[in-house]
Design a protein around this motif. Sequence first.
Motif, PDB file in Angstrom:
ATOM      1  N   PHE A 121      34.562  57.352  63.392  1.00  0.00           N
ATOM      2  CA  PHE A 121      34.083  57.037  62.035  1.00  0.00           C
ATOM      3  C   PHE A 121      35.215  56.732  61.065  1.00  0.00           C
ATOM      4  CE2 PHE A 121      30.408  59.146  63.801  1.00  0.00           C
ATOM      5  CZ  PHE A 121      29.371  58.372  63.317  1.00  0.00           C
ATOM      6  N   ARG A 122      36.419  56.558  61.553  1.00  0.00           N
ATOM      7  CA  ARG A 122      37.559  56.198  60.714  1.00  0.00           C
ATOM      8  C   ARG A 122      38.082  54.846  61.141  1.00  0.00           C
ATOM      9  NH1 ARG A 122      41.162  61.745  60.363  1.00  0.00           N
ATOM     10  NH2 ARG A 122      39.693  62.947  59.110  1.00  0.00           N
ATOM     11  N   PRO A 123      37.501  53.764  60.648  1.00  0.00           N
ATOM     12  CA  PRO A 123      37.950  52.444  61.082  1.00  0.00           C
ATOM     13  C   PRO A 123      39.379  52.193  60.635  1.00  0.00           C
ATOM     14  CG  PRO A 123      36.448  52.256  59.216  1.00  0.00           C
ATOM     15  CD  PRO A 123      36.415  53.697  59.654  1.00  0.00           C
ATOM     16  N   SER A 124      40.160  51.565  61.487  1.00  0.00           N
ATOM     17  CA  SER A 124      41.546  51.249  61.151  1.00  0.00           C
ATOM     18  C   SER A 124      41.717  49.738  61.042  1.00  0.00           C
ATOM     19  CB  SER A 124      42.483  51.808  62.243  1.00  0.00           C
ATOM     20  OG  SER A 124      42.186  51.217  63.485  1.00  0.00           O
ATOM     21  N   GLY A 125      42.625  49.323  60.074  1.00  0.00           N
ATOM     22  CA  GLY A 125      42.924  47.914  59.915  1.00  0.00           C
ATOM     23  C   GLY A 125      41.880  47.106  59.178  1.00  0.00           C
ATOM     24  N   VAL A 126      40.913  47.790  58.542  1.00  0.00           N
ATOM     25  CA  VAL A 126      39.873  47.074  57.789  1.00  0.00           C
ATOM     26  C   VAL A 126      40.364  46.815  56.371  1.00  0.00           C
ATOM     27  CG1 VAL A 126      37.515  47.155  56.926  1.00  0.00           C
ATOM     28  CG2 VAL A 126      38.064  48.084  59.190  1.00  0.00           C
ATOM     29  N   VAL A 127      40.355  45.548  55.876  1.00  0.00           N
ATOM     30  CA  VAL A 127      40.813  45.180  54.527  1.00  0.00           C
ATOM     31  C   VAL A 127      39.720  45.512  53.509  1.00  0.00           C
ATOM     32  CG1 VAL A 127      41.565  43.280  53.041  1.00  0.00           C
ATOM     33  CG2 VAL A 127      42.228  43.335  55.458  1.00  0.00           C
ATOM     34  N   PRO A 128      40.069  46.264  52.439  1.00  0.00           N
ATOM     35  CA  PRO A 128      39.048  46.578  51.431  1.00  0.00           C
ATOM     36  C   PRO A 128      38.555  45.317  50.738  1.00  0.00           C
ATOM     37  CG  PRO A 128      41.226  47.172  50.636  1.00  0.00           C
ATOM     38  CD  PRO A 128      41.381  46.815  52.090  1.00  0.00           C
ATOM     39  N   PRO A 129      37.355  45.335  50.178  1.00  0.00           N
ATOM     40  CA  PRO A 129      36.818  44.141  49.514  1.00  0.00           C
ATOM     41  C   PRO A 129      37.670  43.736  48.323  1.00  0.00           C
ATOM     42  CG  PRO A 129      35.472  46.076  49.020  1.00  0.00           C
ATOM     43  CD  PRO A 129      36.427  46.481  50.108  1.00  0.00           C
ATOM     44  N   ALA A 130      37.760  42.430  48.043  1.00  0.00           N
ATOM     45  CA  ALA A 130      38.552  41.920  46.923  1.00  0.00           C
ATOM     46  C   ALA A 130      37.937  42.336  45.594  1.00  0.00           C
ATOM     47  CB  ALA A 130      38.626  40.400  46.999  1.00  0.00           C
ATOM     48  N   ASN A 131      38.802  42.563  44.602  1.00  0.00           N
ATOM     49  CA  ASN A 131      38.326  42.925  43.272  1.00  0.00           C
ATOM     50  C   ASN A 131      37.592  41.748  42.630  1.00  0.00           C
ATOM     51  OD1 ASN A 131      38.186  44.421  40.756  1.00  0.00           O
ATOM     52  ND2 ASN A 131      39.732  42.986  40.008  1.00  0.00           N
ATOM     53  N   THR A 132      36.479  42.042  42.013  1.00  0.00           N
ATOM     54  CA  THR A 132      35.727  41.024  41.281  1.00  0.00           C
ATOM     55  C   THR A 132      36.192  41.024  39.826  1.00  0.00           C
ATOM     56  OG1 THR A 132      33.801  41.320  42.703  1.00  0.00           O
ATOM     57  CG2 THR A 132      33.447  40.240  40.564  1.00  0.00           C
ATOM     58  N   PRO A 133      36.685  39.906  39.316  1.00  0.00           N
ATOM     59  CA  PRO A 133      37.167  39.875  37.917  1.00  0.00           C
ATOM     60  C   PRO A 133      36.036  40.191  36.942  1.00  0.00           C
ATOM     61  CG  PRO A 133      37.891  37.936  39.135  1.00  0.00           C
ATOM     62  CD  PRO A 133      36.862  38.615  39.983  1.00  0.00           C
ATOM     63  N   PRO A 134      36.400  40.657  35.770  1.00  0.00           N
ATOM     64  CA  PRO A 134      35.374  40.938  34.753  1.00  0.00           C
ATOM     65  C   PRO A 134      34.786  39.649  34.195  1.00  0.00           C
ATOM     66  CG  PRO A 134      37.553  41.193  33.809  1.00  0.00           C
ATOM     67  CD  PRO A 134      37.756  40.960  35.282  1.00  0.00           C
ATOM     68  N   VAL A 135      33.678  39.785  33.507  1.00  0.00           N
ATOM     69  CA  VAL A 135      33.044  38.668  32.806  1.00  0.00           C
ATOM     70  C   VAL A 135      33.171  38.956  31.309  1.00  0.00           C
ATOM     71  CG1 VAL A 135      30.929  37.392  32.384  1.00  0.00           C
ATOM     72  CG2 VAL A 135      31.446  38.237  34.692  1.00  0.00           C
ATOM     73  N   ALA A 136      33.905  38.103  30.590  1.00  0.00           N
ATOM     74  CA  ALA A 136      34.174  38.321  29.172  1.00  0.00           C
ATOM     75  C   ALA A 136      33.047  37.767  28.309  1.00  0.00           C
ATOM     76  CB  ALA A 136      35.501  37.679  28.777  1.00  0.00           C
ATOM     77  N   SER A 137      32.667  38.538  27.313  1.00  0.00           N
ATOM     78  CA  SER A 137      31.642  38.087  26.359  1.00  0.00           C
ATOM     79  C   SER A 137      31.723  38.964  25.114  1.00  0.00           C
ATOM     80  CB  SER A 137      30.241  38.160  26.966  1.00  0.00           C
ATOM     81  OG  SER A 137      29.897  39.498  27.270  1.00  0.00           O
ATOM     82  N   ALA A 183      39.929  38.092  32.155  1.00  0.00           N
ATOM     83  CA  ALA A 183      39.060  36.946  31.871  1.00  0.00           C
ATOM     84  C   ALA A 183      39.058  36.715  30.372  1.00  0.00           C
ATOM     85  CB  ALA A 183      37.646  37.203  32.377  1.00  0.00           C
ATOM     86  N   THR A 184      38.801  35.490  29.957  1.00  0.00           N
ATOM     87  CA  THR A 184      38.755  35.155  28.538  1.00  0.00           C
ATOM     88  C   THR A 184      37.450  34.442  28.204  1.00  0.00           C
ATOM     89  OG1 THR A 184      39.824  33.006  28.873  1.00  0.00           O
ATOM     90  CG2 THR A 184      41.256  34.889  28.401  1.00  0.00           C
ATOM     91  N   THR A 185      37.106  34.505  26.935  1.00  0.00           N
ATOM     92  CA  THR A 185      35.976  33.726  26.424  1.00  0.00           C
ATOM     93  C   THR A 185      36.246  33.439  24.955  1.00  0.00           C
ATOM     94  OG1 THR A 185      33.564  33.609  26.206  1.00  0.00           O
ATOM     95  CG2 THR A 185      34.585  35.714  25.686  1.00  0.00           C
ATOM     96  N   SER A 186      35.631  32.402  24.434  1.00  0.00           N
ATOM     97  CA  SER A 186      35.790  32.065  23.018  1.00  0.00           C
ATOM     98  C   SER A 186      34.511  31.430  22.508  1.00  0.00           C
ATOM     99  CB  SER A 186      36.969  31.111  22.807  1.00  0.00           C
ATOM    100  OG  SER A 186      36.731  29.871  23.445  1.00  0.00           O
ATOM    101  N   THR A 187      34.369  31.461  21.188  1.00  0.00           N
ATOM    102  CA  THR A 187      33.233  30.804  20.546  1.00  0.00           C
ATOM    103  C   THR A 187      33.710  30.113  19.284  1.00  0.00           C
ATOM    104  OG1 THR A 187      30.997  31.124  19.669  1.00  0.00           O
ATOM    105  CG2 THR A 187      32.579  32.854  19.213  1.00  0.00           C
ATOM    106  N   THR A 188      33.172  28.944  19.024  1.00  0.00           N
ATOM    107  CA  THR A 188      33.514  28.165  17.837  1.00  0.00           C
ATOM    108  C   THR A 188      32.285  28.062  16.947  1.00  0.00           C
ATOM    109  OG1 THR A 188      35.176  26.897  19.054  1.00  0.00           O
ATOM    110  CG2 THR A 188      34.362  25.942  17.001  1.00  0.00           C
ATOM    111  N   PHE A 189      32.475  28.305  15.668  1.00  0.00           N
ATOM    112  CA  PHE A 189      31.345  28.281  14.739  1.00  0.00           C
ATOM    113  C   PHE A 189      31.830  27.793  13.388  1.00  0.00           C
ATOM    114  CE2 PHE A 189      33.270  32.423  15.088  1.00  0.00           C
ATOM    115  CZ  PHE A 189      33.533  32.783  13.777  1.00  0.00           C
ATOM    116  N   THR A 190      30.887  27.519  12.504  1.00  0.00           N
ATOM    117  CA  THR A 190      31.199  26.954  11.191  1.00  0.00           C
ATOM    118  C   THR A 190      31.060  28.019  10.114  1.00  0.00           C
ATOM    119  OG1 THR A 190      30.469  24.746  11.851  1.00  0.00           O
ATOM    120  CG2 THR A 190      30.586  25.205   9.485  1.00  0.00           C
TER     121      THR A 190
END
Length: 333
Positions: A25-41, A113-120
């Motif tokens: 039950f102790r797997p060896s050599g298994v690569v952990p899942p890649a990090n998922t970047p955040p979603v900016a808002s 991550a980045t996000t932007s908004t343009t307004f008047t």
Amino acid sequence: MSPRRQHSRSTRRTAQSALFTVAAFRPSGVVPPANTPPVASFTRDVASPTAGQAVTFTDTSTDSDGTITARAWDLDDDGQYDDGTGATAQHTFATAGTHTVGLLVTDDSGASATTSTTFTVTAPGTPWAMVQHRGSFASATATSLALAPVSALGAGHLVVVAVAWGSQSVTATVTDSRGTTYTPVGSPTPYSGSRFVQLFYARNVAAGAATVTASFSAAVGNRFVGISEYSGMDQLSPLVGSGGASGGGALTGAAIVTATAPGQLVVAVEQNGAGGITAVTGNTPTLLDTGSGGNVGSAMDASASAGANAITFHHAQTGAWAVASAVFAPAGL
């Protein structure tokens, strides 16, 4: 085989089996899942802000496999995330026009991550109003000039009095029949070595009819008084700033004043020897009156933005001029 030796072998086999079972039950050599970047808002609390109005921005970013650990805001349209690090940020846009706000977020694994908004941002409506104005000019020599507004003054209003007179060795004061205190705005502004212009004001006046009098320390000619009443003004400390300027040989005259927000009241009085006032320019200015063939007059405007503002008086020909200006704050602005 003795029972003790048989039990010992059985124990060793059980222990070895247990070790093999755990290793399975102790797997060896298994690569952990890649990090998922955040979603900016982010959101803002005012959908259609006006210039001079504070706007609050709130981070609503998410991270599916971790947490948001850092934030950086760009609030001043320069593309740099150096205007705040909190979950909320507040900014006041001084000028109308198109503005962009940006957010940079970083998660607990270092992904960003980045996000932007343009307004008047729109120009604010003027929160104050001119209630009434009346002006008078007298060329004859005397020690005062009295003038009653057309209507009774309104409670809590601001009264601004523009005064001009024909001697720089004479000083002026302003009073009214109700005992109201009129405060001089700075020192008199000199015109061409022979005359003065100056503004006075009374805040939070009492309601009722009143006669306003400009009194001079000695008899003087070319006396001018312009009385303006405004509603919606700050009743405690309305004066924001003042300015005075003079010159010669020019087709225009102006004195710059510094407003702290758009939409504040700007008032100016001018004396000139340049063939008379023909027009005024600025943000949305109004020429209130003139006297002596246009050689003296007063005007009002609303400040276009925080910072330098001026009412410019235009003349029929080149000549000497002097302008005294002031800017006043409406209630809450």
